[in-house]
Design a protein around this motif. Sequence first.
Motif, PDB file in Angstrom:
ATOM      1  N   PRO A  99      51.606  42.110  49.868  1.00 30.93           N
ATOM      2  CA  PRO A  99      50.497  41.027  49.583  1.00 30.93           C
ATOM      3  C   PRO A  99      49.004  41.522  49.649  1.00 30.93           C
ATOM      4  O   PRO A  99      48.327  41.163  48.768  1.00 30.93           O
ATOM      5  CB  PRO A  99      50.846  39.871  50.553  1.00 30.93           C
ATOM      6  N   SER A 100      48.607  42.295  50.763  1.00 31.40           N
ATOM      7  CA  SER A 100      47.413  42.609  50.738  1.00 31.40           C
ATOM      8  C   SER A 100      46.952  43.791  49.611  1.00 31.40           C
ATOM      9  O   SER A 100      45.814  43.645  49.244  1.00 31.40           O
ATOM     10  CB  SER A 100      47.294  43.358  52.101  1.00 31.40           C
ATOM     11  N   GLU A 101      48.006  44.655  49.420  1.00 36.31           N
ATOM     12  CA  GLU A 101      47.717  45.620  48.152  1.00 36.31           C
ATOM     13  C   GLU A 101      47.575  44.675  46.932  1.00 36.31           C
ATOM     14  O   GLU A 101      46.486  45.236  46.318  1.00 36.31           O
ATOM     15  CB  GLU A 101      48.982  46.380  48.127  1.00 36.31           C
ATOM     16  N   ARG A 102      48.542  43.823  46.538  1.00 38.76           N
ATOM     17  CA  ARG A 102      48.157  42.937  45.468  1.00 38.76           C
ATOM     18  C   ARG A 102      46.867  42.116  45.548  1.00 38.76           C
ATOM     19  O   ARG A 102      45.992  42.179  44.324  1.00 38.76           O
ATOM     20  CB  ARG A 102      49.054  42.046  45.217  1.00 38.76           C
ATOM     21  N   ALA A 103      46.394  41.687  46.597  1.00 37.30           N
ATOM     22  CA  ALA A 103      45.264  40.837  46.724  1.00 37.30           C
ATOM     23  C   ALA A 103      43.825  41.806  46.517  1.00 37.30           C
ATOM     24  O   ALA A 103      43.214  41.459  45.700  1.00 37.30           O
ATOM     25  CB  ALA A 103      45.245  40.267  48.322  1.00 37.30           C
ATOM     26  N   PHE A 104      43.919  42.750  46.980  1.00 32.30           N
ATOM     27  CA  PHE A 104      42.673  43.650  46.839  1.00 32.30           C
ATOM     28  C   PHE A 104      42.818  44.444  45.390  1.00 32.30           C
ATOM     29  O   PHE A 104      41.725  44.417  44.810  1.00 32.30           O
ATOM     30  CB  PHE A 104      42.719  44.860  47.867  1.00 32.30           C
ATOM     31  N   ALA A 105      44.027  44.606  44.873  1.00 26.12           N
ATOM     32  CA  ALA A 105      44.115  45.113  43.544  1.00 26.12           C
ATOM     33  C   ALA A 105      43.709  44.179  42.481  1.00 26.12           C
ATOM     34  O   ALA A 105      42.978  44.351  41.446  1.00 26.12           O
ATOM     35  CB  ALA A 105      45.543  45.493  43.259  1.00 26.12           C
ATOM     36  N   PHE A 106      44.106  42.938  42.691  1.00 26.23           N
ATOM     37  CA  PHE A 106      43.755  41.935  41.602  1.00 26.23           C
ATOM     38  C   PHE A 106      42.178  41.798  41.667  1.00 26.23           C
ATOM     39  O   PHE A 106      41.366  41.526  40.825  1.00 26.23           O
ATOM     40  CB  PHE A 106      44.397  40.571  42.041  1.00 26.23           C
ATOM     41  N   LYS A 107      41.524  41.704  43.015  1.00 23.11           N
ATOM     42  CA  LYS A 107      40.020  41.439  43.111  1.00 23.11           C
ATOM     43  C   LYS A 107      39.496  42.633  42.345  1.00 23.11           C
ATOM     44  O   LYS A 107      38.321  42.305  41.798  1.00 23.11           O
ATOM     45  CB  LYS A 107      39.736  41.482  44.580  1.00 23.11           C
ATOM     46  N   LEU A 108      39.944  44.067  42.561  1.00 23.72           N
ATOM     47  CA  LEU A 108      39.272  45.074  42.008  1.00 23.72           C
ATOM     48  C   LEU A 108      39.203  44.908  40.483  1.00 23.72           C
ATOM     49  O   LEU A 108      38.075  45.234  39.668  1.00 23.72           O
ATOM     50  CB  LEU A 108      39.761  46.331  42.332  1.00 23.72           C
ATOM     51  N   LYS A 109      40.520  44.835  39.939  1.00 16.70           N
ATOM     52  CA  LYS A 109      40.704  44.492  38.478  1.00 16.70           C
ATOM     53  C   LYS A 109      39.850  43.173  37.741  1.00 16.70           C
ATOM     54  O   LYS A 109      39.146  43.555  36.788  1.00 16.70           O
ATOM     55  CB  LYS A 109      42.184  44.571  38.157  1.00 16.70           C
ATOM     56  N   LEU A 110      39.945  42.163  38.532  1.00 20.41           N
ATOM     57  CA  LEU A 110      38.891  41.132  38.036  1.00 20.41           C
ATOM     58  C   LEU A 110      37.712  41.289  38.020  1.00 20.41           C
ATOM     59  O   LEU A 110      37.048  41.416  36.886  1.00 20.41           O
ATOM     60  CB  LEU A 110      39.074  39.732  39.053  1.00 20.41           C
ATOM     61  N   GLU A 111      37.112  42.011  39.095  1.00 17.61           N
ATOM     62  CA  GLU A 111      35.527  42.443  39.130  1.00 17.61           C
ATOM     63  C   GLU A 111      35.335  43.493  37.935  1.00 17.61           C
ATOM     64  O   GLU A 111      34.245  43.464  37.124  1.00 17.61           O
ATOM     65  CB  GLU A 111      35.173  43.125  40.420  1.00 17.61           C
ATOM     66  N   ALA A 112      36.283  44.475  37.642  1.00 12.77           N
ATOM     67  CA  ALA A 112      35.894  45.351  36.663  1.00 12.77           C
ATOM     68  C   ALA A 112      35.884  44.717  35.219  1.00 12.77           C
ATOM     69  O   ALA A 112      35.295  45.113  34.256  1.00 12.77           O
ATOM     70  CB  ALA A 112      36.940  46.477  36.690  1.00 12.77           C
ATOM     71  N   ILE A 113      36.975  43.940  34.999  1.00 12.18           N
ATOM     72  CA  ILE A 113      37.136  43.112  33.624  1.00 12.18           C
ATOM     73  C   ILE A 113      35.655  42.414  33.390  1.00 12.18           C
ATOM     74  O   ILE A 113      35.334  42.227  32.388  1.00 12.18           O
ATOM     75  CB  ILE A 113      38.372  42.453  33.719  1.00 12.18           C
ATOM     76  N   LYS A 114      35.382  41.631  34.492  1.00 17.17           N
ATOM     77  CA  LYS A 114      34.059  40.825  34.381  1.00 17.17           C
ATOM     78  C   LYS A 114      32.963  41.609  33.867  1.00 17.17           C
ATOM     79  O   LYS A 114      32.269  41.391  32.993  1.00 17.17           O
ATOM     80  CB  LYS A 114      33.833  40.167  35.692  1.00 17.17           C
ATOM     81  N   ARG A 115      32.848  42.947  34.326  1.00 18.11           N
ATOM     82  CA  ARG A 115      31.737  43.771  34.273  1.00 18.11           C
ATOM     83  C   ARG A 115      31.906  44.407  32.817  1.00 18.11           C
ATOM     84  O   ARG A 115      31.061  44.364  32.220  1.00 18.11           O
ATOM     85  CB  ARG A 115      31.704  45.036  35.306  1.00 18.11           C
ATOM     86  N   GLN A 116      33.164  44.649  32.377  1.00 15.11           N
ATOM     87  CA  GLN A 116      33.224  45.104  31.010  1.00 15.11           C
ATOM     88  C   GLN A 116      33.085  44.010  29.902  1.00 15.11           C
ATOM     89  O   GLN A 116      32.653  44.413  29.128  1.00 15.11           O
ATOM     90  CB  GLN A 116      34.914  45.780  30.916  1.00 15.11           C
ATOM     91  N   GLY A 117      33.488  42.929  30.528  1.00 11.14           N
ATOM     92  CA  GLY A 117      33.332  41.798  29.442  1.00 11.14           C
ATOM     93  C   GLY A 117      32.031  41.115  29.466  1.00 11.14           C
ATOM     94  O   GLY A 117      31.905  39.995  28.667  1.00 11.14           O
ATOM     95  N   ALA A 118      31.028  41.396  30.230  1.00 14.49           N
ATOM     96  CA  ALA A 118      29.622  40.553  30.513  1.00 14.49           C
ATOM     97  C   ALA A 118      29.163  40.681  29.036  1.00 14.49           C
ATOM     98  O   ALA A 118      28.837  41.655  28.393  1.00 14.49           O
ATOM     99  CB  ALA A 118      28.810  41.211  31.533  1.00 14.49           C
ATOM    100  N   ARG A 119      28.849  39.314  28.672  1.00 20.02           N
ATOM    101  CA  ARG A 119      28.327  39.077  27.400  1.00 20.02           C
ATOM    102  C   ARG A 119      27.130  38.081  27.268  1.00 20.02           C
ATOM    103  O   ARG A 119      27.358  37.198  28.222  1.00 20.02           O
ATOM    104  CB  ARG A 119      29.307  38.855  26.255  1.00 20.02           C
ATOM    105  N   THR A 120      26.252  38.447  26.760  1.00 16.16           N
ATOM    106  CA  THR A 120      24.968  37.110  26.726  1.00 16.16           C
ATOM    107  C   THR A 120      25.172  36.254  26.100  1.00 16.16           C
ATOM    108  O   THR A 120      24.474  35.260  26.212  1.00 16.16           O
ATOM    109  CB  THR A 120      23.750  38.071  26.509  1.00 16.16           C
TER     110      THR A 120
END
Length: 214
Positions: A99-120
């Motif tokens: 669960p801890s691996e999944r938790a931090f992996a999801f967090k890392l990926k979510l933050e990465a996708i947010k940065r990739q998809g940041a749109r004004t």
Amino acid sequence: IVELPLTKLFPFKDHPFKVIDNEAMFDTAESIKQYGVLVPAIARPRDEGGYELVAGHRRKRACELAELETMPVIVRNLDDDAAIIIMVDSNLQRENILPSERAFAFKLKLEAIKRQGARTDLTSTQVAQKLSAEKVGDDAGVSKDQVRRFIRLTHLIPELLSMVDEKKIALNPAVELSFLKDEEQTDLLEAMDMEQATPSLSQAQRLKKFSNAR
């Protein structure tokens, strides 16, 4: 695909997946001794020299145990966010993820996708966050709510998070406990040790309610 020395391969920064010398690792090492590395690792060049592993941390360790000096690697020029997404996706395919691996992996990926998809042109950051959580969930075969629940576990103190990994605390109570302040979680840990018991879901919900009322 190139053969790279193991000494030139370095772990990915903030890699959330544990590399453990357990029975599965020894089995992988034995397989590599017999058949070699069947799936190349993925790495990207480092500014300071060598290569940063994006996918293949366990394979590298198995190669070390098999006493190999090199392993096959696909070298790609990846930015941080693209590398994070590949790293998470390649590891989430494995069985027996903690669960801890999944938790931090999801967090890392979510933050990465947010940065990739940041749109004004998006009128609401909440819309962007909702779409990002759905993307992470779709890729992992879970709901966006389940993604958020796992990410909540990253707010647990390490001792409580370890108890979730060890199945001493179930996921649902753990999510509720993650809303407690750090000092409250520490107090709870001491109380659990004294009573030799862990809170049920209803007890965890009451603790969260008391914490919010303070």
